[in-house]
Design an enzyme around this catalytic site. Structure first.
Site, short mmCIF file in Angstrom:
data_model
loop_
_atom_site.label_atom_id
_atom_site.label_comp_id
_atom_site.label_asym_id
_atom_site.label_seq_id
_atom_site.Cartn_x
_atom_site.Cartn_y
_atom_site.Cartn_z
N ASP A 180 -10.81 -31.37 -24.09
CA ASP A 180 -10.23 -32.71 -23.89
C ASP A 180 -8.74 -32.78 -24.18
OD1 ASP A 180 -13.31 -33.75 -25.12
OD2 ASP A 180 -12.58 -34.16 -23.12
N HIS A 194 -16.75 -37.49 -28.45
CA HIS A 194 -17.34 -36.65 -27.38
C HIS A 194 -16.48 -36.80 -26.12
CE1 HIS A 194 -20.24 -34.44 -25.15
NE2 HIS A 194 -21.24 -35.29 -25.08
N HIS A 242 -14.17 -28.34 -32.62
CA HIS A 242 -15.40 -28.26 -31.82
C HIS A 242 -16.53 -27.80 -32.74
CE1 HIS A 242 -18.14 -27.32 -28.53
NE2 HIS A 242 -17.36 -28.10 -27.80
C1 SDX Z 1 -16.46 -32.56 -26.51
O1 SDX Z 1 -20.56 -30.39 -28.19
C2 SDX Z 1 -19.90 -30.13 -27.11
O2 SDX Z 1 -20.09 -29.13 -26.48
C3 SDX Z 1 -18.91 -31.20 -26.69
C4 SDX Z 1 -18.04 -30.88 -25.51
C5 SDX Z 1 -18.83 -30.77 -24.23
O3 SDX Z 1 -18.36 -30.11 -23.30
O4 SDX Z 1 -19.89 -31.44 -24.12
O5 SDX Z 1 -17.34 -29.67 -25.73
C6 SDX Z 1 -17.01 -31.99 -25.26
O6 SDX Z 1 -16.98 -33.53 -27.01
C7 SDX Z 1 -15.29 -31.87 -27.16
C8 SDX Z 1 -14.90 -32.52 -28.52
C9 SDX Z 1 -14.06 -33.75 -28.22
N1 SDX Z 1 -13.83 -34.51 -29.45
C10 SDX Z 1 -12.63 -34.53 -30.04
O7 SDX Z 1 -11.65 -33.89 -29.66
C11 SDX Z 1 -12.55 -35.48 -31.24
C12 SDX Z 1 -11.83 -34.78 -32.38
N2 SDX Z 1 -12.66 -33.68 -32.86
C13 SDX Z 1 -13.60 -33.98 -33.88
O8 SDX Z 1 -13.94 -35.22 -34.23
C14 SDX Z 1 -14.52 -32.83 -34.27
O9 SDX Z 1 -13.79 -31.68 -34.26
C15 SDX Z 1 -15.77 -32.65 -33.43
C16 SDX Z 1 -16.53 -33.93 -33.33
C17 SDX Z 1 -15.41 -32.17 -32.09
C18 SDX Z 1 -16.63 -31.60 -34.11
O10 SDX Z 1 -16.93 -32.10 -35.34
P1 SDX Z 1 -17.92 -31.31 -36.35
O11 SDX Z 1 -18.26 -29.97 -35.87
O12 SDX Z 1 -19.02 -32.23 -36.71
O13 SDX Z 1 -16.98 -31.07 -37.57
P2 SDX Z 1 -16.75 -32.13 -38.71
O14 SDX Z 1 -16.52 -33.48 -38.10
O15 SDX Z 1 -17.85 -31.97 -39.70
O16 SDX Z 1 -15.38 -31.62 -39.32
C19 SDX Z 1 -15.35 -30.45 -40.15
C20 SDX Z 1 -14.05 -30.58 -40.91
C21 SDX Z 1 -13.89 -31.96 -41.57
O17 SDX Z 1 -13.05 -31.75 -42.67
P3 SDX Z 1 -13.70 -31.82 -44.15
O18 SDX Z 1 -14.33 -33.20 -44.29
O19 SDX Z 1 -14.75 -30.70 -44.18
O20 SDX Z 1 -12.53 -31.60 -45.06
O21 SDX Z 1 -12.94 -30.47 -40.00
C22 SDX Z 1 -12.22 -31.70 -39.99
C23 SDX Z 1 -13.13 -32.77 -40.56
O22 SDX Z 1 -12.35 -33.78 -41.18
N3 SDX Z 1 -11.94 -31.99 -38.59
C24 SDX Z 1 -10.79 -32.49 -38.15
C25 SDX Z 1 -10.94 -32.57 -36.77
N4 SDX Z 1 -12.16 -32.16 -36.42
C26 SDX Z 1 -12.78 -31.81 -37.57
N5 SDX Z 1 -9.66 -32.84 -38.81
C27 SDX Z 1 -8.66 -33.29 -38.01
N6 SDX Z 1 -8.73 -33.40 -36.66
C28 SDX Z 1 -9.85 -33.06 -36.02
N7 SDX Z 1 -9.91 -33.16 -34.69
#
Ligand code: SDX
Length: 438
Positions: free
Chosen positions: A374, A279, A318
């Site tokens: 981010d 997050h 996201h």
């Molecule tokens: C913020 O919610 C909000 O609005 C948050 C925010 C706000 O203003 O409050 O926007 C701020 O928190 C932005 C996000 C910051 N976090 C990151 O940058 C961390 C990296 N990103 C992730 O961990 C992920 O993308 C999330 C947590 C942001 C979203 O995750 P989801 O929607 O739960 O998706 P998921 O984890 O279920 O992933 C779906 C697929 C998976 O692959 P499979 O298992 O289906 O094969 O996508 C892949 C994940 O492995 N994946 C990624 C990835 N994010 C998801 N693979 C590589 N790198 C990534 N960053």
């Protein structure tokens, strides 16, 4: 219409979800209102008279609306973000962070007079009790500033016991002002403590962003004068972080606030949720990732490790945005302004190469992974001189008005009560202990 829609006084659209339970052959019409069914309407669906009734199962709330909110609207497919109906692109260039905070909390942008009064109110509540300094002094020199911020937000609740009167709107306005006014002070004090520097006190003559820079960077000069370009860039960055509907930390604010605890304690819980690397802690992880990559030529090897599932590309992806995060687009413009003053951050080249390769790569396209808020914010913060550990703290300063607006809205919502989800029990059946009672 079911009892829940009647109780809520919601005129059903007349649309219904018609379901048939194969266990009993019975059919049900569940009213559809605003694109949703009431989960409680499922409870009437029973396999027998003793049956509790159907639950909806939704780990991590991927498809569950927890509330009705009029504060922020996001369209993840179109990359739309609006605060109270105003596009983020307009607010970023035409408003100020404090005016946006006023908008989130009150539903309307302030008039000139309202804006002046609001700014004065905030500017005159930036001090914290001197004992808070002793509290912060108690932390180890290398304590993470987010750990200090989470703790000191909770500690503030002990200085304002009147904050427990959460139904007293006058009292609650006082706490909202205090939290918005004091969070930069707590943040800067956490930094100064870590650096072994004396605390620099607030300067009411400076803008909200300018005063924060003052408390961070002031040394021996009689009065700190912020660089206007960096002051403006920080103000825009705070606007971009101000709210984002029901994200993890805002949900924490609402859930903890639903127990009717004071807003300082709820804000501490929200800040704790924001601290997580998935997050608000992601901006810090992005810079650590870029430093680990080290150079543009090592980007392909890193991408390979991400695609193998070994790593996540921090700052990408996201839950809602599936094409682009409108905030990342604006942040890239702010970066140009800042680098004019600070010089270009070499990490930007690595970030741009990561983005270039990722956006053309099948894995990221199919997983709908794009730079989020981010990905670039940390590069700007670093160029402005903030240490990496301060990045999530900057996020918390920006998000405070959003947390408070959502907390206020939740507290005033007649459909809300203390949050208490159900569960599906998968543990041991009844079993007895052997042997005599002790
Ligand atoms: C913020 O919610 C909000 O609005 C948050 C925010 C706000 O203003 O409050 O926007 C701020 O928190 C932005 C996000 C910051 N976090 C990151 O940058 C961390 C990296 N990103 C992730 O961990 C992920 O993308 C999330 C947590 C942001 C979203 O995750 P989801 O929607 O739960 O998706 P998921 O984890 O279920 O992933 C779906 C697929 C998976 O692959 P499979 O298992 O289906 O094969 O996508 C892949 C994940 O492995 N994946 C990624 C990835 N994010 C998801 N693979 C590589 N790198 C990534 N960053």
């Amino acid at each position: 219409m079911t009892e829940h829609t009647e109780q809520a006084g919601r005129a059903s659209s007349g649309d219904v979800l018609h379901v048939t339970d194969s266990r009993t052959g019975r059919s049900y019409d569940l009213p559809i209102t605003d694109g949703a069914i009431w989960a409680l309407d499922l409870r009437q669906i029973k396999a027998s008279d003793e049956d509790f009734g159907l639950l909806s199962y939704d780990p991590a709330f991927l498809n569950t609306a927890s509330c009705r909110s009029a504060i922020t609207y996001i369209d993840g497919d179109e990359g739309i973000l609006r605060y109270r109906g105003y596009p983020i692109e307009d607010l970023a260039v035409r408003s100020s962070f404090l005016d946006v905070a006023y908008l989130l909390l009150n539903g309307e942008l302030p008039t000139k007079d309202e804006s002046f009064t609001w700014e004065q109110e905030i500017a005159h509540h930036t001090y914290v009790h001197e004992n808070i300094k002793k509290f912060i002094d108690g932390f180890h020199h290398d304590a993470h500033p987010m750990g200090i911020l989470v703790s000191s937000l909770a500690a503030l609740s002990t200085f304002y016991p009147e904050a427990k009167a959460i139904s007293d709107h006058v009292r609650q306005h006082e706490q909202v002002v205090r939290l918005i006014a004091k969070v930069p002070t707590l943040a800067a004090f956490a930094y100064r403590h870590a650096m072994g520097l004396p605390y620099a006190y607030p300067d009411a003559e400076l803008s909200y962003a300018g005063n924060f820079l003052n408390m961070m960077w002031k040394m021996t000069e009689p009065r700190f004068r912020p660089n206007p370009v960096l002051e403006h860039a920080l103000d825009v960055l705070l606007i971009l972080h101000a709210d984002h509907e029901q994200n993890c930390s805002t949900s924490a604010m609402r859930v903890v606030g639903s127990s009717q605890v004071d807003p300082y304690s709820a804000a501490a819980a929200a800040a704790a949720a924001l601290y997580g690397p998935l997050h608000g802690g992601a901006n810090e992880q992005v810079l650590r990732m870029l430093s680990e990559i080290g150079s543009v030529d090592r980007v392909p090897a890193y991408i390979k490790r991400v695609k193998s599932g070994e790593l996540r590309l921090m700052g990408f992806g996201h839950r809602v945005y599936k094409n682009f995060d409108p905030r990342a687009t604006i942040i890239k413009k702010v970066a140009d302004e800042v680098f004019e003053v600070t010089g270009r951050n070499p990490m930007l080249d690595i970030a741009l190469e990561l983005e270039r390769i990722a956006l053309a790569d099948e894995y990221f396209i199919t997983h709908k992974l794009y730079p989020n808020v981010d990905f670039y914010s940390g590069i700007i913060y670093q160029a402005m001189g903030f240490p990496v550990a301060m990045f999530p703290v900057l996020f918390a300063i920006g998000r405070m008005p959003g947390w408070l607006a959502q907390w206020q809205e939740g507290g005033a919502d007649p459909e809300q009560k203390i949050s208490r989800p159900r569960q599906i029990y998968v543990g041991e059946p009844l079993r007895r202990m052997n042997g005599p009672a002790t």
